[in-house]
Design a protein around this motif. Structure first.
Motif: not given
Lengths: 236, 320, 295, 240
Positions: D60-80
């Motif tokens: 996402f946006d040039g970086s790998d999301l694997v291994g990040l926590s839900p909260s930091s993925i959310a802060r990067r701009g992926i909402g659900r």
């Protein structure tokens, strides 16, 4: 034929979410009735609400001539209704025999008990062969047989089947359909909910179509065999 | 009946709110003059009120069901007593040391269970074991804690020429500190952070997907709670002059849980008021029926749990 | 300082038997707690006070009649009835709320404990042993009463074990504990199973209280000390595992008996609690795996 | 925008998600459908960090999301949003949105951050999600349909770039479903959207492209019309 089960104005809820909207349907003695629809349309919820296995519902469910809407689940079951849940819910640590034994009320005398279990083993030989094996070690098809056997062992008047072919390999689906065929010919009432309408059509007398929690169509098996109906309610 | 309750509720929340509050403040200020013999008791009541507030942050706001609040309270009182009695150093030094030790201990004890989300049941049992260890510890480490004799006796020093060892000055000293810390806690909880905790307790999943690092938020609440508990313990030892195993006992933990439930979890003011009210009730009842007091308290508690689980504040607030 | 006694073959056997009898008492408390937790998910803080009632009840009957055995039976029966009333009238309503369940039982425990304190005061009571003589076991002379306790514990273990694995009731308990909603669709009255299990667990606690009265002195908060230990035993043994609570209780009994040789009793307790904390964090299901009653 | 490659998730012996490739193009609405147990929700849970994949990458946006926590993925701009609406029953709608805006906008993460006044952002989001008249309503008192809107509104308030909707129409009646559809239409172009939904009509009407999952694997990714005509897809749904 007399009316065995009648559902009137049923609304069902999980938490805040309303899943069924004003559902009414009926089933006569010795009738085999199907309820068809895509996943997520409320089929399982419909069966769950009949046996009060759900957070909240309104509307009435009449069985025989009694209003069972407010009964607790085990009371409804003891009244002669058997339920085969979608996920089969076999007890993995109990043996096949114990799983069957559990379904028989403790008031059933020992001799009858043995007979009933042997009957099931007569019907499902594979279960008989594995009577001492733990439920968790059975294959998917065998578990489905056990789930059905667990319902039949009580010799119910009404059988509720939730997606009996769900999640099974095609060959095994054939086996299960064979079993269902042998079930529906007897003098027993059956309510089946399924997605797989084509396999069920030969079995049923009548059926309903359900969509987003509402009954949207109904008819006999001939009517429900029309391609347009499948087009409309079942396919993409 | 319900009309009457609604009337009282409306009265307490509406027109009478400010006058009631003012009356309360005046009463608290005037205690040493009105009831000079009760100053010590009033001091104790205020401290327990602050203690109840601190535990309410963990239990009521963060939803961390702890059975070890007395461990942190006791750590506060033992630290101050140790510094004054055994090391012969300043009473004042005891306060920051107590708080720092409590934060360190709370972090060490809370880090893994909060991070691993061990669940309510296990958190209760984990803190039960921890509380029991700390209690046992005070008995066996005689050289450190004085064993069952505790650590005493001493008096707080003079401050600006006022002898804090006397009842009335220490009362006002306590009142000042409780007011400052209590108000600070109130401000914190009324800020966004209070909403963050409240929301986390109601639906942690949602909070995580709004981008909140909920482990971190809960850890902060846990640390604040432990720090203030220790602070309350430090003030307490200044009042009674001795740190003893009863400061870390399960009975004290039981008391603070009762105060919180009776006052209303997650309301700060409720537990504070309930603590003060029940300390005084205890004093009055003890002179009437010494042995029966705690049983009556238990019955009161059971009634609250089964009939009024939202506590007194819940009753006053009604269903907002 | 603590003197380390020499271990000889004789006192080794004595210590082992002491540990066994102590372990059996812990087992009676822990197994009831574990059954209730495994089935209902209730952290039953009132469990300890049932033990206290069992002990004090025995004492009262002995004061009146002089007969320990009568006291044991009467107090166990009465406490069991109390458990039945509590479950049906109060606790039944709060099973779905773990927090209220814990607070509610905590409160009930407090009331019972304080009621005992009101009636008896806080001083401790002892009951004289109904079997004062000693017998020769494995070459040592050992009090008959403690052997009796070991025997009762073993019989209860066998009896409950058989109940859970061999009977219809055991099957229903297993089914309810494993998945309540499935048991319901098989026609099991799970509310009844809850009641039976709670009452059975309470009866075991009362039995432990009555049996321990001639061995240890009784004080109003005796229950708290026992359930803290029992809670930790069932964590290490695996919540809801009957076998687990038996094995771990017996191990803890031995640790206490022999631990006292080298450490002050309080240190032994601290070590056991610390071990339990580690278990909660890293192996919360304990040694005996999943919460399963029917093995 | 978001590229998923070779995503696989095994639970013991079961392969729930099997070598899935998925590409969300900037600004598109992408449907994700399939029969029960096809692995739709598992896929969403892998992207949001709820589960960690057995193998595969999520870029996402040039970086790998694997291994990040839900909260930091959310802060990067992926909402659900969730199948079962997730909200805070005792809080007002305004508080919900305040909390959502706050975490995504603040830069210094301190406890004492009193929070700015976000009323403009809140107002705007509330209007999009049809909640402008309910800002001071306690969430549990909202009718179910509006709770659904609240769920969506929180995701919008986070100012996400990618939004994953897990069954946004579940439990809604027809008119509410239509409103959800209108809301989604309003979002078109401003956000990149993945929508998992049982209501095939809704997915067909709204999606630019649809990916069909079956037994954890991608059956096809195509335009809605082509997907409907696809014989394989029809077979899967009819179970022939």
């Amino acid at each position: 034929m007399s009316e065995l089960l009648s559902v009137d104005g049923l609304n069902a809820f999980y938490g805040d979410s309303q899943v069924l909207f004003d559902v009414s349907l009926s089933l006569d003695t010795n009738d085999v009735v199907g309820v068809f629809g895509r996943n997520g349309m409320g089929k399982t919820t419909l069966l769950n609400s009949l046996v009060n296995r759900i957070d909240r519902k309104t509307g009435t469910v009449t069985y025989g001539d009694r209003d069972i809407s407010e009964w607790s689940t085990h009371e409804i079951i003891r009244e002669g209704i058997a339920y085969v849940p979608e996920e089969r819910e076999i007890y993995p640590a109990l043996t096949v025999r114990e799983n069957l034994d559990l379904a028989l009320s403790s008031s059933v005398p020992d001799e009858v008990r043995e007979d009933r279990i042997e009957n099931v083993f007569g019907q499902f030989e594979r279960l008989g062969e594995r009577h001492d094996q733990r439920g968790g070690t059975l294959s998917g098809g065998e578990q489905q047989m056990l789930a059905i056997g667990r319902a039949l062992v009580t010799d119910p008047d009404l059988l509720l089947l939730d997606e009996p072919t769900e999640g099974l390999a095609p060959v095994i689906i054939d086996d299960v359909v064979d079993i269902l065929e042998s079930l529906v010919t007897g003098d027993r009432s059956v309510l089946i909910v399924e997605q797989n309408i084509k396999r069920m059509l030969p079995l049923i007398d009548r059926g309903y179509m359900i969509q987003t929690g509402q009954i949207v169509d109904e008819g006999d098996s001939e009517y429900l065999a029309q391609e347009e109906i499948h087009e409309k309610y079942l396919t993409v | 009946m319900s009309d009457t309750i609604a009337d009282i509720r409306g009265f307490a929340r509406g027109t009478a709110r400010r006058p009631l509050l003012a009356l309360g403040v005046l009463l608290v200020l005037a205690v040493p003059f009105l009831f000079p013999s009760q100053s010590d008791l009033a001091t104790e009541a205020l401290i327990f009120g602050l203690f109840a507030i601190s535990v309410d942050i963990a239990l009521g706001y963060a939803g961390l069901l702890t059975l070890a609040p007395a461990a942190f309270f006791g750590l506060g009182s033992y630290t101050v007593a140790k510094i004054v009695v055994d090391y012969d150093m300043s009473f004042w030094l005891g306060f920051p040391v107590a708080i720092v030790l409590a934060l360190l201990l709370a972090f060490a004890v809370g880090y893994i269970p909060i991070k691993r989300r061990i669940g309510h049941v296990y958190f209760v049992l984990f803190t039960l074991a921890f509380g029991a260890i700390v209690y046992d510890f005070t008995f066996v480490t005689t050289s450190l804690t004085g064993g069952s004799d505790g650590l005493g006796f001493f008096s707080p020093p003079d401050l600006f020429g006022i002898d804090l060892g006397a009842q009335t000055p220490y009362y006002y000293f306590t009142l000042l500190l409780v007011a400052v810390v209590g108000f600070g806690t109130y401000v914190l909880i009324k800020s966004d952070y209070g909403d963050v905790l409240h929301a986390t307790r109601q639906n942690e999943l949602r909070m995580r997907y709004l981008g909140y690092d909920t482990n971190r938020e809960l850890m902060i609440a846990w640390l604040i709670s432990a720090g203030i508990s220790a602070f309350a313990g430090a003030m307490y030892v200044g009042s009674v002059g001795i740190a003893s195993p009863s400061d870390v006992s399960f009975a004290l933990t039981g008391d603070v849980i009762i105060w919180i439930i009776v006052g209303g979890t997650g309301t700060l003011l409720g537990p504070f008021a309930a603590a003060i009210g029940l300390v005084f009730t205890q004093e009055i009842l003890q002179s009437v029926w010494l042995e029966g007091y705690r049983m009556l308290l238990g019955i009161l508690f059971v009634v609250f749990v089964f009939v009024l689980p939202d506590g007194l504040m819940g009753l006053i607030r009604g269903d907002e | 300082m603590y003197e380390i006694p020499l271990i000889t073959a004789d006192n080794f056997i004595t210590y082992a038997l002491n540990g066994l009898s102590r372990g059996m008492i812990i087992f009676l408390v822990a197994s009831g707690l574990s059954l209730i937790f495994g089935l209902i998910g209730l952290i039953n803080f009132a469990h300890g006070s049932m033990l206290a009632l069992g002990g004090y009840g025995t004492y009262i009957v002995i004061q009146a009649t002089g007969n320990f055995w009568l006291g044991l039976i009467v107090s166990v029966v009465l406490v069991t009835l109390l458990g039945f009333a509590l479950e049906r009238k109060l606790l039944y309503w709060i099973y779905d709320e773990p927090l209220l369940g814990f607070l509610g039982t905590f409160g009930i425990g407090l009331v019972i404990e304080e009621a005992i304190a009101v009636y008896f005061g806080s001083r401790s009571y002892t009951v004289s042993s109904p079997l004062p003589e000693s017998v020769q076991v494995l070459g040592v002379s050992y009090p008959s009463y403690r052997l009796f306790v070991i025997l009762v514990g073993a019989l209860v273990a066998l009896g409950i074990g058989a109940l859970l694995t061999k009977t219809r009731l055991g099957l229903e308990i297993h089914a309810t504990a494993n998945r309540q909603s499935t048991a319901e669709i098989l026609g099991v009255d799970t509310a009844r199973i809850y009641t039976i299990t709670f009452v059975l667990g309470t009866g075991l606690a009362a039995l432990a209280g009555a049996l321990t009265a001639p061995i240890t002195s009784m004080y109003p908060t005796i229950g708290l000390d026992y359930i803290t230990m029992a809670f930790l035993v069932i964590i290490v043994g695996g919540m809801g595992s009957f076998k687990g609570s038996l094995v771990v209780s017996l191990i803890v009994g031995q640790i206490i008996a022999f631990g006292w040789l080298v450490l002050a009793p309080t240190y032994v307790r601290i070590l056991i609690f610390a071990a339990a904390m580690v278990f909660i964090l890293y192996k919360p299901r304990g040694f005996f795996g999943k919460p399963e009653v029917h093995e | 925008m978001l590229t998923v490659e070779g995503l696989t998730k095994r639970f013991d012996s079961v392969v729930a998600v099997d070598d899935v490739d998925l590409e969300l193009r900037e600004g598109e609405i992408h449907g994700l459908i399939g029969p029960n147990g096809a692995g739709k929700t598992t896929t969403v849970n892998l992207i949001t960090g709820e589960l960690s994949p057995t193998s595969g990458t999520i870029e996402f946006d040039g970086s790998d999301l694997v291994g990040l926590s839900p909260s930091s993925i959310a802060r990067r701009g992926i909402g659900r949003s969730f199948q079962v609406v997730q909200y805070f029953p005792d809080m007002t709608v305004r508080k919900h949105l305040h909390l959502a805006v706050r975490e995504s906008t603040r830069t210094v993460r301190s406890v004492l951050d009193r929070g700015a006044d976000y009323s403009d952002e809140i107002q705007e989001v509330a209007e999009t999600a049809r909640l402008e008249d309910e800002l001071d309503t306690i969430a549990k008192n909202l009718p179910h349909g509006q709770k659904r809107f609240l769920d969506i509104a929180m995701v919008l308030a986070m100012d996400s770039k990618v939004i994953l909707f897990d069954e946004p129409a579940a439990g809604l009646n027809e008119s509410e479903t239509n409103e959800v559809r209108e809301i989604l239409e309003d979002l078109r172009g401003d956000y990149t959207i993945l929508i998992v939904e049982h209501d095939i009509d809704l997915v067909r009407a709204i999606s630019d492209r649809i990916t069909v999952l079956h037994n954890g694997a991608v059956l096809t990714t195509d335009t809605p019309d082509n997907v409907v005509e696809n014989t394989q897809v029809r077979e899967v749904y009819l179970g022939e």
